[in-house]
Design an enzyme around this catalytic site. Structure first.
Site, mmCIF file in Angstrom:
data_model
loop_
_atom_site.group_PDB
_atom_site.id
_atom_site.type_symbol
_atom_site.label_atom_id
_atom_site.label_comp_id
_atom_site.label_asym_id
_atom_site.label_seq_id
_atom_site.Cartn_x
_atom_site.Cartn_y
_atom_site.Cartn_z
ATOM 1 N N SER A 81 -52.090 40.477 -40.610
ATOM 2 C CA SER A 81 -53.251 39.940 -39.922
ATOM 3 C C SER A 81 -52.397 39.324 -38.803
ATOM 4 O O SER A 81 -51.404 38.796 -38.613
ATOM 5 C CB SER A 81 -54.053 38.896 -40.605
ATOM 6 O OG SER A 81 -54.473 38.055 -39.564
ATOM 7 N N LYS A 112 -51.720 36.864 -44.889
ATOM 8 C CA LYS A 112 -52.556 38.084 -45.188
ATOM 9 C C LYS A 112 -51.831 39.475 -45.233
ATOM 10 O O LYS A 112 -50.989 39.483 -44.624
ATOM 11 C CB LYS A 112 -53.677 38.276 -44.146
ATOM 12 C CG LYS A 112 -54.649 37.232 -43.842
ATOM 13 C CD LYS A 112 -55.656 37.305 -45.324
ATOM 14 C CE LYS A 112 -56.393 38.501 -45.077
ATOM 15 N NZ LYS A 112 -57.640 38.392 -44.014
ATOM 16 N N ASN A 121 -53.690 43.079 -46.033
ATOM 17 C CA ASN A 121 -54.616 43.629 -45.963
ATOM 18 C C ASN A 121 -54.699 45.228 -46.598
ATOM 19 O O ASN A 121 -53.836 45.966 -46.264
ATOM 20 C CB ASN A 121 -55.339 43.666 -44.626
ATOM 21 C CG ASN A 121 -55.734 42.242 -44.048
ATOM 22 O OD1 ASN A 121 -55.854 41.318 -44.908
ATOM 23 N ND2 ASN A 121 -55.672 42.194 -42.733
ATOM 24 N N GLU A 136 -59.842 50.415 -47.380
ATOM 25 C CA GLU A 136 -61.045 50.045 -46.455
ATOM 26 C C GLU A 136 -61.319 51.209 -45.547
ATOM 27 O O GLU A 136 -62.355 51.528 -45.726
ATOM 28 C CB GLU A 136 -61.001 48.990 -45.629
ATOM 29 C CG GLU A 136 -60.715 47.569 -46.642
ATOM 30 C CD GLU A 136 -60.524 46.435 -45.901
ATOM 31 O OE1 GLU A 136 -61.110 46.088 -44.723
ATOM 32 O OE2 GLU A 136 -59.255 45.844 -46.109
ATOM 33 N N LYS A 159 -69.718 74.054 -37.279
ATOM 34 C CA LYS A 159 -68.301 73.760 -36.874
ATOM 35 C C LYS A 159 -67.826 72.371 -36.929
ATOM 36 O O LYS A 159 -67.187 71.939 -37.518
ATOM 37 C CB LYS A 159 -67.711 74.832 -36.003
ATOM 38 C CG LYS A 159 -67.709 76.223 -36.430
ATOM 39 C CD LYS A 159 -67.295 77.155 -35.263
ATOM 40 C CE LYS A 159 -68.570 77.469 -34.599
ATOM 41 N NZ LYS A 159 -69.861 78.299 -35.298
#
Ligand code: ARG
Length: 460
Positions: A276, A282, A284, A289, A324
């Site tokens: 982070s 952090k 992550n 995700e 396409k």
């Protein structure tokens, strides 16, 4: 210069040209377009529809164009209407009259139908290969963690004991089904529409089987209208891809949960997680995700294709040019997601102690406790009731079934003996689930080995 401008008196408006053109996305089928043209020209020559020497010079020049495109010596003209127009225009600029003969007994409608099939057949193969690698990674990990007890969940509540290996094999099964869906889709895609012409076939004495064989198709389409207007294989492939993405998304969701401090069942490798910008602590699970997030676009791609096709009369309609971007996006998305997801799972650190800790505190052996009483002759409903009372007693006193004294057990049923502790130990609970498809380590091992063997022999 348009192929069809003969009866038109004005150039196409520039903005309309941009709107109408598909070159920005169909140029990725340049190779397939050229291969299709080479096969068509060779067939025209071999059937005597055009001069053999001319056919040969067309084929040679098309090969030259392909190699120049691949080396970058030749650039695709962004003003061209589509890849078919560009290649034919380039050929004609180089060969003159011979180039103009290439489109004999052919339409862009059967040409585009052959190009997409050729292109998507390759993509099916590549995606299958990636899914096979993922299944291999899962089976190898399942073998490592075949005895690692973790809680299995229903309603996100701890339910019964399983192993991490068993959990991974559940995903292996899903990806194996995805793989087999791709194989099926590829089979139905594997027919050559060339010779369908614009819609009504042609009066030229074509040898459609010859062209199909040159292009590596298993057969030819049976109806010219269907040959040019069928996009089932795009819808089918988009559906296969959306389902595979849903599986990846569910797996991603679990990995995200497992990485949280609340679970702490796994830790992602630094190479596959991000930090982070503000919170130094952090780490992550961005990759997982993103995979979960990108699943939405593949469902959108499938919806685009189904909706685009649903009101179309036979045969070709320009709406179909929209096939396409949707199918390419679906293919690209699954490929990119697998490329990031496979090494992320492969390098993920598993934390068995935390799994075991979680398994020890959720009464996930309560069913086994009831089964213990059933084995001593008590009907299951009564056994269920007694065990429920025991769990309530544990909760009240901050105990678990493992730490509840035997005297307390016996207060609820005289059938309890000291051997109940062995019967409800998590290892006994898992080892005893030997039923086919169950989590017993020997089952997980046999199943993982069987899949790995089949992968190695190329049977899946
Ligand atoms: N660019 C067109 C497509 O992708 C090729 C076929 C065009 N045929 C036609 N008759 N306009 O569908």
């Amino acid at each position: 210069m348009k192929l069809w401008e003969g009866k038109f008196h004005k150039e196409l408006d520039q903005k309309t040209n941009d709107f109408n053109s598909s070159i920005s996305f169909d140029s990725r089928m340049a190779q397939e377009d050229i291969e299709g043209s080479i096969a068509h020209a060779a067939m025209l020559g071999s059937c005597g529809i055009i001069d053999k020497a001319e056919a040969e010079s067309i084929c040679a020049e098309l090969k030259q164009i392909l190699s120049e495109l691949q080396s970058g010596a030749l650039q695709i003209d962004p003003q061209a209407e589509d890849i078919h127009t560009f290649v034919e225009g380039e050929l004609t600029a180089r060969l003159g009259a011979a180039g103009k003969r290439l489109h004999t007994a052919r339409s862009r409608n059967d040409q585009v139908a052959v190009d997409i099939r050729l292109y998507l057949k390759k993509q099916c193969g590549a995606l299958s290969g990636q899914l096979g690698s993922l299944v291999g990674v899962l089976c190898k990990k399942a073998l490592l963690y075949k005895e690692t007890v973790m809680p299995g969940y229903t309603h996100m509540q701890r339910a019964q004991p399983i192993t991490f290996g068993h959990h991974l094999l559940a995903y292996a099964e899903m990806f194996l089904r995805d793989l087999s869906r791709l194989t099926d889709t590829k089979k139905r895609m594997d027919v050559c529409p060339l010779g369908s012409g614009a819609l009504a076939g042609t009066t030229y004495p074509l040898d459609r089987e010859y062209t199909a064989k040159l292009l590596g198709f298993a057969g030819v389409t049976n109806n010219s209208l269907d040959g040019v207007s069928d996009r089932d294989f795009c819808m089918e492939l988009a559906s296969d891809i959306a389902i595979a993405m849903v599986h990846l998304s569910r797996f991603s969701e679990e990995i995200i949960l497992w990485c949280s401090w609340e679970f702490r069942f796994v830790q992602l490798d630094d190479a596959f997680s991000t930090g982070s910008s503000i919170m130094p602590q952090k780490k992550n699970p961005d990759i997982a995700e993103l995979v979960r997030g990108k699943t939405g676009r593949t469902i959108g791609d499938l919806t685009t294709l189904l909706t685009m096709m649903k009101g179309l009369p036979l045969a070709y309609n320009k709406d179909m040019q929209e096939d396409k971007e949707a199918i390419f996006d679906a293919v690209d998305t699954l490929r990119m997601c697998l490329t990031a997801f496979i090494p992320m799972v492969d390098t993920m650190k598993v934390l068995p102690q935390n799994m075991r800790k979680a398994a020890a505190h959720g009464f996930i052996n309560a069913t086994d406790c009831a089964d213990y009483l059933v084995n001593k002759g008590l009907p299951f409903r009564d056994a269920y009731r007694v065990t429920g009372d025991l769990v309530a007693e544990c909760v009240e006193h901050g105990l678990t079934l493992e730490t509840l004294p035997i005297e307390t057990y016996r207060k609820y049923s005289a059938l309890f003996d000291a051997d109940v502790f062995d019967a409800i130990s998590l290892d006994t609970c898992v080892n005893g689930r030997k039923v086919t498809g169950g989590p017993a380590p020997q089952n997980v091992e046999a199943q993982a080995e069987r899949i790995l063997q089949e992968l190695e022999e190329g049977r899946i």
